[in-house]
Design an enzyme around this catalytic site. Structure first.
Site, mmCIF file in Angstrom:
data_model
loop_
_atom_site.group_PDB
_atom_site.id
_atom_site.type_symbol
_atom_site.label_atom_id
_atom_site.label_comp_id
_atom_site.label_asym_id
_atom_site.label_seq_id
_atom_site.Cartn_x
_atom_site.Cartn_y
_atom_site.Cartn_z
ATOM 1 N N PRO A 125 61.934 0.271 62.090
ATOM 2 C CA PRO A 125 60.895 -0.490 61.984
ATOM 3 C C PRO A 125 60.671 -1.860 62.312
ATOM 4 O O PRO A 125 61.072 -2.924 61.139
ATOM 5 C CB PRO A 125 59.785 0.281 62.079
ATOM 6 C CG PRO A 125 60.436 0.566 60.299
ATOM 7 C CD PRO A 125 61.784 0.743 60.738
ATOM 8 N N CYS A 152 58.110 -5.685 63.604
ATOM 9 C CA CYS A 152 56.559 -5.535 64.042
ATOM 10 C C CYS A 152 57.035 -6.697 65.073
ATOM 11 O O CYS A 152 57.520 -7.927 64.176
ATOM 12 C CB CYS A 152 55.946 -6.234 63.063
ATOM 13 S SG CYS A 152 54.902 -5.269 61.725
ATOM 14 N N ALA A 182 55.613 -0.981 62.903
ATOM 15 C CA ALA A 182 54.284 -0.718 61.866
ATOM 16 C C ALA A 182 52.782 -0.306 62.993
ATOM 17 O O ALA A 182 53.591 -1.638 63.891
ATOM 18 C CB ALA A 182 54.058 -1.475 61.228
ATOM 19 N N TYR A 202 51.545 -2.626 51.919
ATOM 20 C CA TYR A 202 50.421 -2.079 52.563
ATOM 21 C C TYR A 202 49.751 -0.678 52.061
ATOM 22 O O TYR A 202 49.647 -0.324 50.757
ATOM 23 C CB TYR A 202 51.475 -1.856 53.828
ATOM 24 C CG TYR A 202 52.007 -3.155 54.749
ATOM 25 C CD1 TYR A 202 51.125 -3.796 55.180
ATOM 26 C CD2 TYR A 202 52.863 -2.867 54.791
ATOM 27 C CE1 TYR A 202 51.404 -4.956 56.089
ATOM 28 C CE2 TYR A 202 53.712 -3.703 55.709
ATOM 29 C CZ TYR A 202 53.152 -5.145 55.284
ATOM 30 O OH TYR A 202 53.325 -6.547 56.140
ATOM 31 N N ARG A 214 58.214 5.811 54.568
ATOM 32 C CA ARG A 214 59.076 4.833 53.971
ATOM 33 C C ARG A 214 58.631 4.761 53.440
ATOM 34 O O ARG A 214 56.861 3.996 52.627
ATOM 35 C CB ARG A 214 58.691 3.122 55.289
ATOM 36 C CG ARG A 214 59.922 2.583 54.870
ATOM 37 C CD ARG A 214 59.959 1.785 55.954
ATOM 38 N NE ARG A 214 61.550 1.479 56.271
ATOM 39 C CZ ARG A 214 62.215 -0.140 56.341
ATOM 40 N NH1 ARG A 214 60.912 -0.670 57.083
ATOM 41 N NH2 ARG A 214 63.194 -0.504 56.433
ATOM 42 N N LEU A 220 70.085 -5.237 54.538
ATOM 43 C CA LEU A 220 70.817 -6.314 54.032
ATOM 44 C C LEU A 220 72.314 -4.877 54.440
ATOM 45 O O LEU A 220 73.228 -5.661 53.597
ATOM 46 C CB LEU A 220 71.538 -7.166 53.189
ATOM 47 C CG LEU A 220 69.876 -8.260 53.248
ATOM 48 C CD1 LEU A 220 70.151 -9.698 51.935
ATOM 49 C CD2 LEU A 220 70.751 -9.417 54.444
HETATM 50 C C1 LIG Z 1 60.638 -9.099 62.766
HETATM 51 C C2 LIG Z 1 61.143 -8.244 61.812
HETATM 52 C C3 LIG Z 1 59.182 -7.588 61.658
HETATM 53 C C4 LIG Z 1 59.620 -6.028 60.123
HETATM 54 N N1 LIG Z 1 58.678 -5.308 60.670
HETATM 55 C C5 LIG Z 1 58.393 -4.263 59.807
HETATM 56 C C6 LIG Z 1 58.298 -2.903 60.253
HETATM 57 O O1 LIG Z 1 56.817 -2.864 61.386
HETATM 58 N N2 LIG Z 1 57.556 -1.837 59.141
HETATM 59 C C7 LIG Z 1 58.519 -1.789 58.347
HETATM 60 O O2 LIG Z 1 58.424 -1.126 57.306
HETATM 61 N N3 LIG Z 1 59.055 -3.105 57.778
HETATM 62 C C8 LIG Z 1 60.069 -4.222 59.148
HETATM 63 N N4 LIG Z 1 59.974 -4.709 58.506
HETATM 64 C C9 LIG Z 1 61.509 -4.993 57.533
HETATM 65 C C10 LIG Z 1 62.269 -4.152 58.302
HETATM 66 O O3 LIG Z 1 62.364 -2.836 58.848
HETATM 67 C C11 LIG Z 1 63.633 -3.942 56.790
HETATM 68 O O4 LIG Z 1 63.431 -2.993 56.029
HETATM 69 C C12 LIG Z 1 63.790 -5.689 56.751
HETATM 70 O O5 LIG Z 1 64.259 -6.138 57.679
HETATM 71 C C13 LIG Z 1 65.446 -5.360 55.731
HETATM 72 O O6 LIG Z 1 66.412 -4.388 56.478
HETATM 73 P P1 LIG Z 1 67.561 -5.761 57.163
HETATM 74 O O7 LIG Z 1 68.628 -6.664 56.217
HETATM 75 O O8 LIG Z 1 68.510 -4.776 58.531
HETATM 76 O O9 LIG Z 1 66.575 -6.747 58.180
HETATM 77 C C14 LIG Z 1 60.615 -6.247 59.395
HETATM 78 C C15 LIG Z 1 61.738 -6.896 59.396
HETATM 79 C C16 LIG Z 1 61.406 -7.688 60.548
HETATM 80 C C17 LIG Z 1 63.291 -9.053 60.023
#
Ligand SMILES: Cc1cc2nc3c(=O)[nH]c(=O)nc-3n(C[C@H](O)[C@H](O)[C@H](O)COP(=O)(O)O)c2cc1C
Length: 371
Positions: free
Chosen positions: A23, A25, A57, A183, A231, A302
């Site tokens: 997810p 935002c 979210a 949150y 989550r 990551l």
């Molecule tokens: C632009 C953006 C928006 C995010 N919004 C949410 C969200 O709405 N809900 C959530 O649980 N995590 C959110 N995250 C966290 C990601 O879901 C993820 O857990 C985090 O970026 C680590 O994964 P990655 O290394 O693949 O980016 C967001 C991350 C990014 C980069």
């Protein structure tokens, strides 16, 4: 066949492979309602070849939004806006769709990240009074939230359930309850944010009580044949904060209540956190949760390389992976992973001709001709 492209199930939801879009935002809604940005953004992620797209979210009430641009699903206009986006996605993609249900608690009333992300105080234009487990601000100098009383807790349970019913009506295949990243539900779990001395604070059992009540309310409001999962942040990365032992206890309790999976993230509740970030840095937490609870487990954080994702699933550290930033950077990541690992992936017929000569069997069912 690489394990990453094995079919997978969350509850009764069948998924074509083990790659999920995490997810994210977008801070681009108007009064909670998505517009053309969401149509484009979710539309192109829906063509990625991932098995499941978890929509960002989505606030269960206006005051539960992180920013005034957050997506919400608390009124009919929100529902109509999402219906339009979902209809477009469903018309062109077989991807499964889930919605992340959220309440930001004391981290609500913020500016968008590209506007600095700071708190908007209730006295400032566009700001509002936040609520939380206790009247403890997220960071020093911020306006404190109001501690929720019994009526406030009851309203939030009702709001989560009402949003889950709207999500069911919209045809979402599953919902994810957001209990991570500092949150509201995480604020109840973490002793750093929860200083209550009633039955919702103090012991681990008491701190888990409200998040579990919310889970029950959502589970009861969403069709039983469709999965609900959660989550979590596995650790606060702060001494004396929420930790992996609490996460294991919470996961056991969720599993007993019919939670279909657990999505293991970390951090977000305190500016004092010291995160040891690096490739797959949250995977060991997912691996422990999976090993010790047996619940379907999704690892995130990551995970950027196909071989890395394949190893996580092949080694049994998690049942599936979710990707956020790598998926924005390269929305065809699952195609490229399938090519690198020698698997096949679904692609829309409009794009079948893009199949590179070196990967003649990459797209499932691909065929084309011309006169
Ligand atoms: C632009 C953006 C928006 C995010 N919004 C949410 C969200 O709405 N809900 C959530 O649980 N995590 C959110 N995250 C966290 C990601 O879901 C993820 O857990 C985090 O970026 C680590 O994964 P990655 O290394 O693949 O980016 C967001 C991350 C990014 C980069």
């Amino acid at each position: 066949m690489p394990h990453l492209f094995d079919p997978f199930r969350i509850g009764r939801l069948e998924l074509a492979n083990r790659i999920l879009v995490a997810p994210m935002c977008q801070y681009s809604a108007t009064d909670g309602t998505p517009g053309d940005w969401h149509l484009i953004h979710l539309g192109h992620l829906a063509l990625s070849g991932a098995a499941l797209l978890i929509v960002e979210a989505t606030a269960v009430s206006p005051e539960g939004r992180i920013t005034s641009g957050d997506l919400g699903l608390y009124d009919d206009a929100n529902e109509r806006g999402l219906a339009r986006v979902i209809a477009a996605v469903r018309a062109h993609s077989p991807i499964a769709l889930a919605l992340q249900l959220a309440h930001a608690g004391r981290k609500a009333s913020s500016r968008a990240p590209w506007d600095g992300g700071a708190q908007v105080k209730p006295s400032e234009p566009g700001g509002w009074q936040t609520v939380s487990a206790s009247a403890v601000p997220h960071a020093e100098g911020e306006a404190p939230p109001l501690a929720l009383d019994a009526a406030g807790l009851a309203k939030i349970r009702v709001d989560f359930a009402a949003t889950a019913r709207r999500a069911a009506r919209l045809g979402f295949d599953g919902v994810e309850v957001h209990a991570a990243h500092g949150y509201l539900l995480h604020q109840f779990l973490s002793p750093l944010a929860n200083r209550r001395d009633d039955r919702y604070g103090g012991s681990l059992e008491n701190r888990m009580r409200f998040p579990l009540e919310v889970f029950d309310a959502v589970r009861a409001a969403f069709p039983p044949e469709r999965p609900v999962w959660v989550r979590v942040s596995a650790t606060d990365w702060v001494d004396g904060g929420w930790d992996i032992e609490g996460t294991l206890a919470f996961t056991h309790a969720l599993k007993a209540r019919g939670c279909a999976a657990i999505h293991v993230s970390s951090g977000g509740v305190s500016p004092r956190q010291r995160i040891a970030a690096g490739p797959g840095y949250q995977v060991p937490y997912a691996a422990r949760v999976k090993a010790e609870t047996g619940l379907a487990t999704v690892a995130v954080g990551l995970i950027t390389e196909p071989a890395q994702a394949e190893a996580i699933v092949a080694n049994g550290e998690a049942d599936a992976v979710s990707l956020a930033r790598a998926m924005l950077y390269d929305p065809r990541w699952p195609w490229h992973a399938a090519a690198a690992l020698g698997a096949r992936v679904q692609a829309p017929p409009q794009y079948w001709r893009s199949q590179p000569r070196a990967y003649k069997d990459l797209f499932e069912n691909a065929h084309f001709g011309q006169r």
